[in-house]
Design a protein around this motif. Structure first.
Motif, PDB file in Angstrom:
ATOM      1  N   LYS A 146       2.955  24.112 -21.489  1.00  0.00           N
ATOM      2  CA  LYS A 146       1.814  23.975 -22.377  1.00  0.00           C
ATOM      3  C   LYS A 146       0.662  23.256 -21.677  1.00  0.00           C
ATOM      4  CE  LYS A 146       4.241  25.356 -26.065  1.00  0.00           C
ATOM      5  NZ  LYS A 146       3.911  26.565 -26.870  1.00  0.00           N
ATOM      6  N   GLY A 147      -0.535  23.499 -22.188  1.00  0.00           N
ATOM      7  CA  GLY A 147      -1.712  22.799 -21.717  1.00  0.00           C
ATOM      8  C   GLY A 147      -2.661  22.540 -22.860  1.00  0.00           C
ATOM      9  N   VAL A 148      -3.333  21.373 -22.837  1.00  0.00           N
ATOM     10  CA  VAL A 148      -4.220  21.009 -23.929  1.00  0.00           C
ATOM     11  C   VAL A 148      -5.219  19.962 -23.435  1.00  0.00           C
ATOM     12  CG1 VAL A 148      -2.640  19.198 -24.738  1.00  0.00           C
ATOM     13  CG2 VAL A 148      -4.298  20.185 -26.341  1.00  0.00           C
ATOM     14  N   GLN A 149      -6.437  20.016 -23.968  1.00  0.00           N
ATOM     15  CA  GLN A 149      -7.380  18.932 -23.710  1.00  0.00           C
ATOM     16  C   GLN A 149      -7.088  17.802 -24.686  1.00  0.00           C
ATOM     17  OE1 GLN A 149     -11.557  19.898 -24.039  1.00  0.00           O
ATOM     18  NE2 GLN A 149     -12.205  17.785 -23.652  1.00  0.00           N
ATOM     19  N   VAL A 150      -7.118  16.550 -24.185  1.00  0.00           N
ATOM     20  CA  VAL A 150      -6.838  15.392 -25.036  1.00  0.00           C
ATOM     21  C   VAL A 150      -8.001  14.412 -24.957  1.00  0.00           C
ATOM     22  CG1 VAL A 150      -4.331  15.596 -24.845  1.00  0.00           C
ATOM     23  CG2 VAL A 150      -5.577  14.210 -23.182  1.00  0.00           C
ATOM     24  N   SER A 151      -8.103  13.608 -25.998  1.00  0.00           N
ATOM     25  CA  SER A 151      -9.149  12.589 -26.060  1.00  0.00           C
ATOM     26  C   SER A 151      -8.876  11.478 -25.054  1.00  0.00           C
ATOM     27  CB  SER A 151      -9.202  12.000 -27.471  1.00  0.00           C
ATOM     28  OG  SER A 151      -9.965  10.806 -27.491  1.00  0.00           O
ATOM     29  N   ARG A 152      -9.904  11.013 -24.391  1.00  0.00           N
ATOM     30  CA  ARG A 152      -9.742   9.892 -23.472  1.00  0.00           C
ATOM     31  C   ARG A 152      -9.644   8.566 -24.212  1.00  0.00           C
ATOM     32  NH1 ARG A 152     -13.549  10.258 -18.247  1.00  0.00           N
ATOM     33  NH2 ARG A 152     -12.355   8.340 -17.883  1.00  0.00           N
ATOM     34  N   ASP A 153      -9.954   8.564 -25.498  1.00  0.00           N
ATOM     35  CA  ASP A 153      -9.874   7.337 -26.281  1.00  0.00           C
ATOM     36  C   ASP A 153      -8.455   7.059 -26.759  1.00  0.00           C
ATOM     37  OD1 ASP A 153     -12.632   6.811 -26.075  1.00  0.00           O
ATOM     38  OD2 ASP A 153     -13.050   8.191 -27.725  1.00  0.00           O
ATOM     39  N   ASP A 154      -7.803   8.083 -27.333  1.00  0.00           N
ATOM     40  CA  ASP A 154      -6.460   7.856 -27.884  1.00  0.00           C
ATOM     41  C   ASP A 154      -5.455   8.928 -27.477  1.00  0.00           C
ATOM     42  OD1 ASP A 154      -7.365  10.002 -29.321  1.00  0.00           O
ATOM     43  OD2 ASP A 154      -7.214   9.039 -31.289  1.00  0.00           O
ATOM     44  N   PHE A 155      -5.844   9.825 -26.534  1.00  0.00           N
ATOM     45  CA  PHE A 155      -4.959  10.846 -25.976  1.00  0.00           C
ATOM     46  C   PHE A 155      -4.461  11.832 -27.046  1.00  0.00           C
ATOM     47  CE2 PHE A 155      -5.166   7.501 -22.947  1.00  0.00           C
ATOM     48  CZ  PHE A 155      -5.090   8.120 -21.707  1.00  0.00           C
ATOM     49  N   TYR A 156      -5.196  11.929 -28.123  1.00  0.00           N
ATOM     50  CA  TYR A 156      -4.875  12.882 -29.188  1.00  0.00           C
ATOM     51  C   TYR A 156      -5.410  14.260 -28.777  1.00  0.00           C
ATOM     52  CZ  TYR A 156      -3.922  14.256 -34.032  1.00  0.00           C
ATOM     53  OH  TYR A 156      -3.408  14.836 -35.158  1.00  0.00           O
ATOM     54  N   PRO A 157      -4.681  15.347 -29.065  1.00  0.00           N
ATOM     55  CA  PRO A 157      -5.161  16.672 -28.679  1.00  0.00           C
ATOM     56  C   PRO A 157      -6.455  17.032 -29.389  1.00  0.00           C
ATOM     57  CG  PRO A 157      -3.222  16.836 -30.088  1.00  0.00           C
ATOM     58  CD  PRO A 157      -3.353  15.400 -29.715  1.00  0.00           C
ATOM     59  N   ILE A 158      -7.422  17.599 -28.649  1.00  0.00           N
ATOM     60  CA  ILE A 158      -8.711  17.970 -29.235  1.00  0.00           C
ATOM     61  C   ILE A 158      -9.036  19.434 -28.977  1.00  0.00           C
ATOM     62  CG2 ILE A 158      -9.643  15.631 -29.191  1.00  0.00           C
ATOM     63  CD1 ILE A 158     -11.130  16.307 -26.646  1.00  0.00           C
ATOM     64  N   SER A 159      -8.088  20.172 -28.401  1.00  0.00           N
ATOM     65  CA  SER A 159      -8.264  21.615 -28.243  1.00  0.00           C
ATOM     66  C   SER A 159      -7.011  22.306 -28.758  1.00  0.00           C
ATOM     67  CB  SER A 159      -8.491  21.978 -26.775  1.00  0.00           C
ATOM     68  OG  SER A 159      -7.258  21.901 -26.047  1.00  0.00           O
ATOM     69  N   LYS A 160      -7.040  23.618 -28.786  1.00  0.00           N
ATOM     70  CA  LYS A 160      -5.820  24.348 -29.069  1.00  0.00           C
ATOM     71  C   LYS A 160      -4.797  24.075 -27.971  1.00  0.00           C
ATOM     72  CE  LYS A 160      -7.989  28.235 -31.496  1.00  0.00           C
ATOM     73  NZ  LYS A 160      -8.220  29.704 -31.489  1.00  0.00           N
ATOM     74  N   ILE A 161      -3.530  24.121 -28.343  1.00  0.00           N
ATOM     75  CA  ILE A 161      -2.456  23.963 -27.358  1.00  0.00           C
ATOM     76  C   ILE A 161      -2.119  25.345 -26.817  1.00  0.00           C
ATOM     77  CG2 ILE A 161      -0.090  23.203 -26.986  1.00  0.00           C
ATOM     78  CD1 ILE A 161      -0.484  21.222 -29.299  1.00  0.00           C
ATOM     79  N   HIS A 162      -2.259  25.515 -25.512  1.00  0.00           N
ATOM     80  CA  HIS A 162      -2.123  26.828 -24.874  1.00  0.00           C
ATOM     81  C   HIS A 162      -0.766  26.967 -24.184  1.00  0.00           C
ATOM     82  CE1 HIS A 162      -6.521  27.881 -25.083  1.00  0.00           C
ATOM     83  NE2 HIS A 162      -6.587  26.561 -25.241  1.00  0.00           N
ATOM     84  N   ASP A 163      -0.198  28.153 -24.248  1.00  0.00           N
ATOM     85  CA  ASP A 163       0.899  28.519 -23.361  1.00  0.00           C
ATOM     86  C   ASP A 163       0.277  28.896 -22.024  1.00  0.00           C
ATOM     87  OD1 ASP A 163       2.651  28.170 -25.443  1.00  0.00           O
ATOM     88  OD2 ASP A 163       2.891  30.303 -25.865  1.00  0.00           O
ATOM     89  N   VAL A 164       0.546  28.087 -20.982  1.00  0.00           N
ATOM     90  CA  VAL A 164      -0.160  28.315 -19.712  1.00  0.00           C
ATOM     91  C   VAL A 164       0.643  29.142 -18.715  1.00  0.00           C
ATOM     92  CG1 VAL A 164      -1.698  26.330 -19.902  1.00  0.00           C
ATOM     93  CG2 VAL A 164       0.590  26.016 -18.941  1.00  0.00           C
TER      94      VAL A 164
END
Length: 703
Positions: free
Chosen positions: A291-309
């Motif tokens: 999986k791959g996902v962009q996460v917030s630098r503040d709290d590491f919470y996912p901020i994009s869709k979670i992709h099958d990479v």
């Protein structure tokens, strides 16, 4: 049945006695504070005498049991009587000036006759300052090369179910590296911290434990990244772990950014892009994709869709198939794990491990994209990190980093899997990108001396120092042997076999005969954990030994003195300051951290001054007509060769992968991609050097 210690008779009216597990123990209840259980065991008396070698009785000799407080002293006539339990199987008998006697009982209880002999001089390792020699001076050591497996203080496995059946062992795996200031930081499984180095040869350890349970790994398969002066760090988790940060990593003091990472990110990779965006890649499964996902630098919470990479396709990619030689199609589906991201010239290189960490074919592949979340395309040259042959085998679940000179390195997991399938080591390999953007690592001489980070070398293949193996299958003499762990195992170029001495005492030794005078440039002493009882991290572990050389086997010269070494060096590699002419190399033990003196590889590097072997003839690659993932590779033997490197790749100028073959002239290759044409060439390895590369041949897929 009687109590071994008579305390029950003193119980008062406030004490209640009740049977607990009749025949095993008695429960004693004292007041309202706590309960006590006292074991009830059958006992018997052992009677005998203690005399000296002349038959004279010894008065006041102490007779005791191992690991027991029970003991008695002999009477004037040397007689004794001692009460034993079923677990007491040996008597320890001591008298001043006499050798300690360990007397096995074997059921005997009457007229036990023990004879104490004169004490011999005890072999004690004196604490002395190491003697510098013209070849090695610990106070002025500046190595220019390193040799895999890298020589870090591999932690012992915690006391858990991994180690109980076969005894304790060291292990680390799933590594990643990064530069922090002018040093490389190496993070890996089960280390209670991390290692760091400026030259990639000498590694130091920094404690940074986050352990909550004493039988667990310390942050399995960790991830880390640097932003400015801040280092961020986390480990593998399904339930959620903290993400820590520090600006003083060597202090061991980390603080939490968040208490719990939201995603079930096993085998995580945290990638900070140069635009400031942070991405998380994760997954370890033989069923689900990474999986791959962009996460917030503040709290590491996912901020994009979670992709099958990416996911494995063993039907297309032979090297992704399960098994020691990609040859097991029935036990399990192969595993993909260890996602890692590297950005180079605007391209995103997503690396992944397959098919299983316990196999020699464990490797890292790569997919490429113009976007950090894909879509990703399988690179035609794969695997990008591969080492199925030689002393070190396996090169999977790793991470790529760039040093301060701009050179790339790939650090990865090496298979050992002797005591347990997850018994592993770590290798470091020079890595590069060619003019077409193809990512590759160079492992043709991945377990030979290579130039370290003090050298700015852009071409990974030029890292090899040119020193050949002089010790392969050479005769070995030893001080003693424990059971089946024979001397020849120390020079057979297998990390999975070893020689063990009968003890860990100072003076145990091993000598290899190189059969003729050779020019020695480096020695690697690979210790093994034989009958060790160490678990987890301890900071008082160290190896001490001396290395001697000889031209005739009679007169010996001190070459390396580590009699005051205070480091744990399980895979110690010593580059000599100047060439050494020697036929015999002898290693003498002074101190082991735990267990017996045991060697899985006494490896000597240099040259013998002879001509390099001839180029192997008639290289043939027979691609299977029914399964083009398989090929049988054969060639004619070369005079003066002890082994061969078989190179292959997707073009004549891209022969990036190599398979080291020792003692044979064929190789059963099962790691090819089904629809790819490959080019092959071969070179011979000899003590005088390496041959010219053979003519390149093509092996076409059978569609």
């Amino acid at each position: 049945m009687k109590l071994r210690f008579a305390i029950i008779s003193a119980l008062t009216a406030l004490t209640a006695v009740a049977a607990h597990a009749a025949g095993d123990s008695i429960r004693v209840v004292k007041g309202q504070v706590s309960n006590y259980y006292i074991n009830v065991v059958p006992q018997h008396c052992i009677n005998g005498t203690v005399t000296d070698a002349d038959g004279n009785p010894l008065h006041g000799a102490t007779v005791m049991f191992f690991a027991s407080p029970a003991h008695v002293n002999t009477a004037a006539d040397g007689s004794f009587s001692i009460t034993a339990a079923p677990t007491d199987t040996a008597l320890y008998v001591f008298y001043p000036g006499k050798a300690l006697e360990i007397h096995q009982l074997d059921g005997q209880t009457e007229n036990v006759k023990i004879v104490l002999r004169q004490e011999m001089e005890r072999n004690i390792a004196r604490r002395t300052k190491a003697v510098p020699t013209q070849w090695y001076d610990s106070d002025n050591y500046n190595p220019q090369t390193f040799c895999n497996p890298i020589n870090i203080s591999y932690n012992f496995e915690p006391y858990n179910n991994n180690v109980k059946p076969n005894g304790s062992f060291r292990s680390s795996a799933d590594p990643m590296g990064l530069m922090y200031g002018d040093e490389a930081f190496l993070f890996s499984t089960n280390q209670d911290g991390f290692h760091y180095s400026k030259n990639f040869t000498d590694w130091e350890f920094a404690q940074a434990s986050f352990k909550r349970r004493p039988t667990d790994d310390d942050q399995c398969a960790p991830a880390a990244f640097v932003s400015g002066d801040t280092l961020f760090y986390t480990g593998s988790t399904y339930k959620g772990l903290p993400i820590w940060f520090t600006t003083e990593p060597k202090s061991g003091k980390f603080r939490r950014v968040v208490d719990r990472n939201m995603l079930p990110s096993w085998d995580p990779c945290l990638f900070l892009d140069d635009d400031g965006k942070l991405y998380l890649y994760y997954g370890s499964s033989n069923e689900f994709p990474l999986k791959g996902v962009q996460v917030s630098r503040d709290d590491f919470y996912p901020i994009s869709k979670i992709h099958d990479v990416m996911a494995l396709h063993p039907d297309k990619h032979g090297w992704e198939r399960f098994g020691m030689n990609n040859d097991d199609t029935s036990t399990l589906a192969p595993f993909t794990e260890g996602a890692y991201m590297t950005k180079h010239n605007g391209k995103y290189y997503l690396q992944y491990g397959a098919p299983g960490t316990e196999f020699k074919v464990y490797a890292d592949g790569v997919y490429v994209s113009d976007n950090p979340l894909g879509p990703f395309v399988y690179q035609k040259h794969n695997p990008m990190s591969y080492k199925p042959g030689g002393y070190v085998q396996g090169s999977g679940h790793g991470g790529t980093f760039r040093d301060n000179d701009g050179n790339y390195w790939h650090v990865s997991t090496c298979m050992l899997s002797l005591k347990y399938k997850f018994e592993r080591r770590i290798g470091l390999y020079p890595t590069g990108f060619d003019s077409d953007g193809v990512m590759y690592s160079s492992a043709a001489f991945g377990d030979y001396p290579n130039y370290n980070a003090l050298h700015n070398i852009a071409n990974p293949a030029n890292r090899f120092a040119g020193w050949m193996l002089l010790s392969y299958n050479k005769p070995v003499d030893v001080s003693s042997t424990d059971s089946i762990y024979a001397a020849h195992n120390a020079t057979d170029e297998s990390m999975r076999t070893y020689w063990a001495a009968a003890s860990n005492k100072p003076g145990e030794w091993i000598t290899v005969d190189l059969l003729a005078p050779k020019t020695v440039r480096a020695v690697q002493i690979n210790h093994y954990d034989h009958k060790t009882d160490q678990h987890d991290r301890a900071n008082d572990l160290y190896h001490r030994y001396k290395v001697f050389s000889s031209l005739d086997g009679v007169n010996w010269t001190l070459v390396i003195d580590k009699s005051d070494n205070d480091k744990d060096v399980p895979h110690d590699y010593v580059e000599l300051a100047r060439p050494l002419e020697a036929r015999y190399i002898k290693v003498e033990n002074l101190h082991m951290p735990s267990g017996h003196f045991a060697i899985s590889g006494l490896r000597v590097f240099g040259t013998d001054g002879s001509k390099a072997p001839d180029t192997p003839g008639k290289l043939k690659v027979a691609r299977s007509k029914t399964d083009s993932r398989n090929a049988m590779i054969e060639w004619l033997p070369s005079e003066r060769a002890y082994g061969y490197n078989v190179y292959y790749g997707i073009a004549p100028d891209k022969l990036y992968n190599a398979i080291t073959v020792l003692g044979d002239t064929s190789y059963d290759m099962r790691g090819l991609d089904r629809d790819t044409n490959y080019y092959f060439a071969i070179e011979a390895l000899g003590e005088g050097g390496r041959s010219e590369l053979s003519k390149t041949i093509i092996s076409k897929c059978t569609k």
